[in-house]
Design a protein around this motif. Sequence first.
Motif, PDB file in Angstrom:
ATOM      1  N   LEU A 378      55.010  18.399  20.351  1.00  0.00           N
ATOM      2  CA  LEU A 378      53.707  17.740  20.375  1.00  0.00           C
ATOM      3  C   LEU A 378      53.855  16.251  20.067  1.00  0.00           C
ATOM      4  O   LEU A 378      54.693  15.844  19.256  1.00  0.00           O
ATOM      5  CB  LEU A 378      52.786  18.395  19.345  1.00  0.00           C
ATOM      6  CG  LEU A 378      51.285  18.156  19.463  1.00  0.00           C
ATOM      7  CD1 LEU A 378      50.755  18.725  20.767  1.00  0.00           C
ATOM      8  CD2 LEU A 378      50.583  18.829  18.280  1.00  0.00           C
ATOM      9  N   VAL A 379      53.023  15.437  20.726  1.00  0.00           N
ATOM     10  CA  VAL A 379      52.969  14.001  20.465  1.00  0.00           C
ATOM     11  C   VAL A 379      51.547  13.662  20.033  1.00  0.00           C
ATOM     12  O   VAL A 379      50.580  14.130  20.649  1.00  0.00           O
ATOM     13  CB  VAL A 379      53.356  13.189  21.714  1.00  0.00           C
ATOM     14  CG1 VAL A 379      53.307  11.693  21.422  1.00  0.00           C
ATOM     15  CG2 VAL A 379      54.752  13.582  22.196  1.00  0.00           C
ATOM     16  N   VAL A 380      51.412  12.887  18.974  1.00  0.00           N
ATOM     17  CA  VAL A 380      50.094  12.508  18.441  1.00  0.00           C
ATOM     18  C   VAL A 380      50.022  10.984  18.359  1.00  0.00           C
ATOM     19  O   VAL A 380      50.922  10.342  17.816  1.00  0.00           O
ATOM     20  CB  VAL A 380      49.849  13.116  17.046  1.00  0.00           C
ATOM     21  CG1 VAL A 380      48.466  12.726  16.532  1.00  0.00           C
ATOM     22  CG2 VAL A 380      49.997  14.632  17.089  1.00  0.00           C
ATOM     23  N   CYS A 381      48.951  10.397  18.905  1.00  0.00           N
ATOM     24  CA  CYS A 381      48.792   8.943  18.806  1.00  0.00           C
ATOM     25  C   CYS A 381      47.336   8.610  18.515  1.00  0.00           C
ATOM     26  O   CYS A 381      46.447   9.456  18.596  1.00  0.00           O
ATOM     27  CB  CYS A 381      49.285   8.238  20.062  1.00  0.00           C
ATOM     28  SG  CYS A 381      48.399   8.638  21.591  1.00  0.00           S
ATOM     29  N   GLY A 382      47.099   7.367  18.170  1.00  0.00           N
ATOM     30  CA  GLY A 382      45.779   6.894  17.767  1.00  0.00           C
ATOM     31  C   GLY A 382      45.958   5.857  16.688  1.00  0.00           C
ATOM     32  O   GLY A 382      47.058   5.700  16.133  1.00  0.00           O
ATOM     33  N   ASP A 383      44.893   5.124  16.349  1.00  0.00           N
ATOM     34  CA  ASP A 383      45.065   4.098  15.321  1.00  0.00           C
ATOM     35  C   ASP A 383      45.414   4.693  13.969  1.00  0.00           C
ATOM     36  O   ASP A 383      45.913   3.984  13.091  1.00  0.00           O
ATOM     37  CB  ASP A 383      43.843   3.182  15.239  1.00  0.00           C
ATOM     38  CG  ASP A 383      42.565   3.904  14.856  1.00  0.00           C
ATOM     39  OD1 ASP A 383      42.577   5.140  14.719  1.00  0.00           O
ATOM     40  OD2 ASP A 383      41.532   3.209  14.715  1.00  0.00           O
TER      41      ASP A 383
END
Length: 405
Positions: A378-383
């Motif tokens: 899984l890849v998680v991104c966001g500020d």
Amino acid sequence: MRADVVVVGAGLAGLRCAQALAEAGRDVVVLEASDGVGGRIRTDRVDGFLVDRGFQLLNPAYPAVRRWVDVDALGLQPFGAGVAVRTETGLDLLGHPLRNPALVPASLRTAVRRPREVAALARWAAPLLRPRPVRELVDVLEARADVDRRTALDGAGVDGLLRRVVDRFFAGVLLEDDGSTADRFALLLTWMFVRGVPALPRDGMQALPAQLAGTLGDRVRLGQPARRVSGTSVETDDGRWTADHVVVATGAPEAAELTGLPVPATKGVVTVWWSASTAPDADLLHVDARRTPAGPLVNAAVVSRAAPSYGPPGRHLVQGSALLRDGHDTDAMRRHAGDLLGVDPAGWEVVARHEVPHALPAQPTPFSAARPVRHGDLVVCGDHRDTGSIQGALVSGQRAAESLL
């Protein structure tokens, strides 16, 4: 349904991630739960006014904006490079000496009366006073990773009026008034403010994510909430998507719900927008630097003075923003906005009111500008994986794409 990569969320992080993957030739699809792109950056048109969902500004000095955004196409309308400060004795004006020379006399009058305060503020901002690339600055500020803003300002001896100006200005930028944000992050933001004048796009803040989405075409699917993410598959109301990789690019609370991963606490804001027939001829942000503020607002502004496209002919658009815990009384917010601007707000009419409970991720100590984006498959991104800013959202999306490429 299948794609090489499924990106969940069409905010800035998800859109930049999808852009980078598409540019590299990957088959990517972006699933967005709402009816428009942008995540927390949305703009509504109400009675001829443009109202963003929460008062937001775009700083064109952000390196990620300069790299990945066609800034000229946005038609930016800058605010004045300074701040109007309501004090016990009136209104003081402080401005950038190079970007707003007209405010130099007023700024000097404020400064010469407070040489000790100015010296203390210079001690706090010392790493910013020498020209250097942002990467070098980040390294220099590493020593402050474990110091919060309040402790750093206290240690430098910053107090008096200038301390209140700094605290109340940052209350609106960081959505906290207790100084709990990492000082390193506060100084990085200050560096950006010195190098760029925050502005509003001609068509509202949503023009920024709309521009990114425009390069992706039908890869962006609206009205497609992800009900469940499991490994490399995503369940939606319309069926199941399978992929080589799934990127969760939602806000912090949604990311925690979909992935089970820990995320930072978030901070909220409430913004009320008013229509006014008359308004001060001022394009500056106004803050309350009195020892005891007269109301709940962290800032107020005549938005249409800086950004004429935000108001119809003959009317002005005024905004007032407060920390979410303080700003539930619209009448109190209106009175405080009128007080800060120095006008009678009795005739103002409410255009819109927005409560954004998860407007920004908290940035406490110890501060790290780049939290991991890879978690197994899984890849998680966001500020919330980078810095709580437009810069952080774009960079985290790029990092997520690079981790796959």
